[in-house]
Design an enzyme around this catalytic site. Structure first.
Site, PDB file in Angstrom:
ATOM      1  N   ASN A  72      47.429  42.637  44.212  1.00  0.00           N
ATOM      2  CA  ASN A  72      45.985  42.760  44.033  1.00  0.00           C
ATOM      3  C   ASN A  72      45.338  41.606  44.787  1.00  0.00           C
ATOM      4  OD1 ASN A  72      43.708  42.112  41.253  1.00  0.00           O
ATOM      5  ND2 ASN A  72      43.335  43.208  43.131  1.00  0.00           N
ATOM      6  N   GLY A  73      44.420  41.939  45.679  1.00  0.00           N
ATOM      7  CA  GLY A  73      43.750  40.900  46.463  1.00  0.00           C
ATOM      8  C   GLY A  73      43.630  41.357  47.892  1.00  0.00           C
ATOM      9  N   GLY A 120      41.130  50.817  40.067  1.00  0.00           N
ATOM     10  CA  GLY A 120      41.543  51.612  41.218  1.00  0.00           C
ATOM     11  C   GLY A 120      41.883  53.017  40.798  1.00  0.00           C
ATOM     12  N   TYR A 171      31.283  42.339  36.493  1.00  0.00           N
ATOM     13  CA  TYR A 171      31.418  43.782  36.691  1.00  0.00           C
ATOM     14  C   TYR A 171      32.845  44.320  36.694  1.00  0.00           C
ATOM     15  CZ  TYR A 171      31.032  48.299  39.050  1.00  0.00           C
ATOM     16  OH  TYR A 171      31.138  49.617  39.372  1.00  0.00           O
ATOM     17  N   CYS A 191      42.391  46.874  43.230  1.00  0.00           N
ATOM     18  CA  CYS A 191      43.718  47.127  42.645  1.00  0.00           C
ATOM     19  C   CYS A 191      43.900  46.529  41.258  1.00  0.00           C
ATOM     20  CB  CYS A 191      44.821  46.514  43.502  1.00  0.00           C
ATOM     21  SG  CYS A 191      44.798  47.035  45.187  1.00  0.00           S
TER      22      CYS A 191
END
Ligand code: SF4
Length: 487
Positions: free
Chosen positions: A124-125, A46, A264, A20
């Site tokens: 997010n997570g 995402g 990345y 996300c």
């Protein structure tokens, strides 16, 4: 966000994927348009779906949730006119093309109506005790609308006895384990929170007097916002028209930022922890060249994420850098339902070898990671087909041998090549002349830790390489997942 979902794309199923990106703006007349631009810059975090919630004193809360890219949905002014107001937040979630579970009700931001007014949150997570929390909340009467772990936060807030929404959110998040970078809003406030370990990123920016919260700095640049600072691990910022208030509602802990964001996930033009992501990746290549030199004619990146490390490897080794593999930027969701025949073409649809360059050369190929190993093997075949004399893989991360439980889509442990094979066994499996991964110490040095990894107290989360999880993944342990110590 929830875990273990099918690959995003049949031609790109050999990478870990960030799940996300979150974004929020307070203080410009058309905040939702700014949020749409920000989400567009965060699209790499995402691609399945995105959503925006906006608030306007006359129109109240309005929301739009859509599958697909931001550019295909949130550029329509017909839609954007339905999202008026100076306060808006948004969310992009990762691609689950082919997922039978994908439903629009899982798309964030989530909204809850409380006695003191509405609130929306974007997360997010990953909440590692979400299943236990969900069971408990359902037993106590909560009715869940989605299958997302993030919805637990709304229900926990609803049950809090605190008077204000930020205080209810503090209460809720004290019950939550795992990783969270959250952007939330009420009718008057923009709220940003990061978990005590600060696993996932969240930054603060300003533009023309407006405040911006974003997963990454690249999404500040797109709207011309100035980068102010990171939200600190364990910090909650509550922003309204009077300014910003900073709170630290959780027990302080040593931060454990996700080191894979450097390798990345984040965009190379973002700044993480004060460091350029591009520069860290280039430095990884320098470290790799020192740790794993080889006699060769060319250094080629596996595009695009291997590019900065390949540049670093070339600079340090003196071996010329070349674009030996060309990526077709337009292979995306166009091929979303490929036939079996097209699927078998696999990686060739996305990557092509520059034959004239490769023929009769000893080639060093630099990639960011090896997950299942399927893509690496196909790339090696393409390079040999093009007439290369030797293929040497150099990998810009240590062997990925453990799944991530903190917001990254990872295959189950058995599917990770490095979980069951040594480096030499992987080399033999991939049938390449040599294969070397950067060491954890080398990666830490590239990320700015001159002494490498402090094994007594690691400076980052590196659980997918080390198996040392900074937060016990309690739901997964309940399902029988074995930690390293228990193996
Ligand atoms: S397990 Fe790996 S991908 Fe997940 S947060 Fe930790 S370092 Fe990042």
């Amino acid at each position: 966000m929830s875990m273990q979902m099918p690959p995003a794309h049949p031609f790109d199923d050999d990478k870990l994927r960030e799940e996300c990106g979150v974004y929020g703006v307070l203080g410009v007349s058309d905040a939702a348009n700014f949020v749409a631009l920000g989400l567009h810059a965060l699209q790499h975090r995402g691609q399945e779906a995105g959503g925006i919630v906006a608030y306007d004193p006359q129109e109240g809360f309005n929301a739009a949730h859509r599958f697909g890219y931001v550019r295909d949905n949130f550029t329509s002014q017909t839609l954007m006119k339905t999202l008026p107001g100076a306060l808006a937040i948004g969310h992009v979630r990762y691609s689950t093309a082919g997922s039978k579970g994908a439903a629009i009700r899982d798309v964030q931001p989530f909204f809850g109506e409380f006695s003191m007014g509405g609130a929306a949150i974007a997360h997010n997570g990953n909440i590692t005790n979400a299943e236990a929390l969900r069971r408990e909340l359902i037993e106590r009467g909560s009715i869940f609308q989605s299958s997302s772990d993030s919805e637990c936060i709304i229900h926990l807030m609803a049950r809090s006895l605190q008077k204000g929404i930020p205080e209810r959110m503090e209460d809720a998040l004290r019950r939550v384990e795992g990783a969270f970078s959250i952007v939330a809003m009420t009718r008057t406030k923009l709220i940003g929170v990061r978990d005590p370990l600060g696993v996932r990123p969240l930054v603060l920016g300003q533009v023309a007097g407006a405040y911006v919260l974003s997963s990454e700095t690249c999404a500040l640049d797109i709207i011309g916002a100035e980068y102010v600072r990171e939200i600190e691990p364990g910090e909650m910022v509550v922003i309204d028209h009077k300014g910003l208030e900073s709170r630290f509602p959780f027990r302080r802990q040593s931060p454990r930022f996700c080191i894979f964001e450097h390798v990345y996930f984040s965009r190379p033009d973002s700044i993480l922890g004060g460091r350029s992501v591009y520069e860290t990746r280039r430095q990884i290549g320098v470290e790799l060249a020192r740790e794993a030199p080889v006699e060769a004619d060319l250094v080629c990146p596996v595009p695009d994420s291997g590019t900065p490390a390949a540049i670093g490897y070339s600079q340090e080794s003196g071996i010329p850098y070349a674009m030996g593999i060309i990526r077709n930027q337009y292979v995306g969701r166009t091929f979303i339902e490929p036939t079996e025949q097209i699927r078998n073409m696999g990686v060739r649809l996305k990557l092509n070898v520059n034959r004239a360059l490769i023929k009769d050369k000893r080639v060093v190929l630099v990639d960011d990671s090896v997950v299942r190993g399927t893509t690496s093997r196909k790339i090696k075949e393409m390079i040999l087909d093009a007439g290369a004399k030797e293929v040497h893989f150099r990998i810009a991360s240590p062997p990925t041998s453990w799944p991530c439980f903190y917001g990254v889509d990872t295959p189950q442990r058995e599917k990770l090549l490095a979980a069951s094979m040594s480096e030499e066994e992987m080399r033999a499996h991939l049938q390449v002349d040599s294969l070397k991964f950067i060491t954890l110490d080398g990666l830490y040095r590239a990320a700015g830790e001159a002494q490498g990894r402090n094994s007594a107290c690691p400076q980052y989360c590196d659980a997918c390489f080390s198996g040392e999880y900074p937060v016990a993944p309690s739901d997964m342990l309940e399902k029988g997942f074995k930690l390293k110590a228990a193996e």
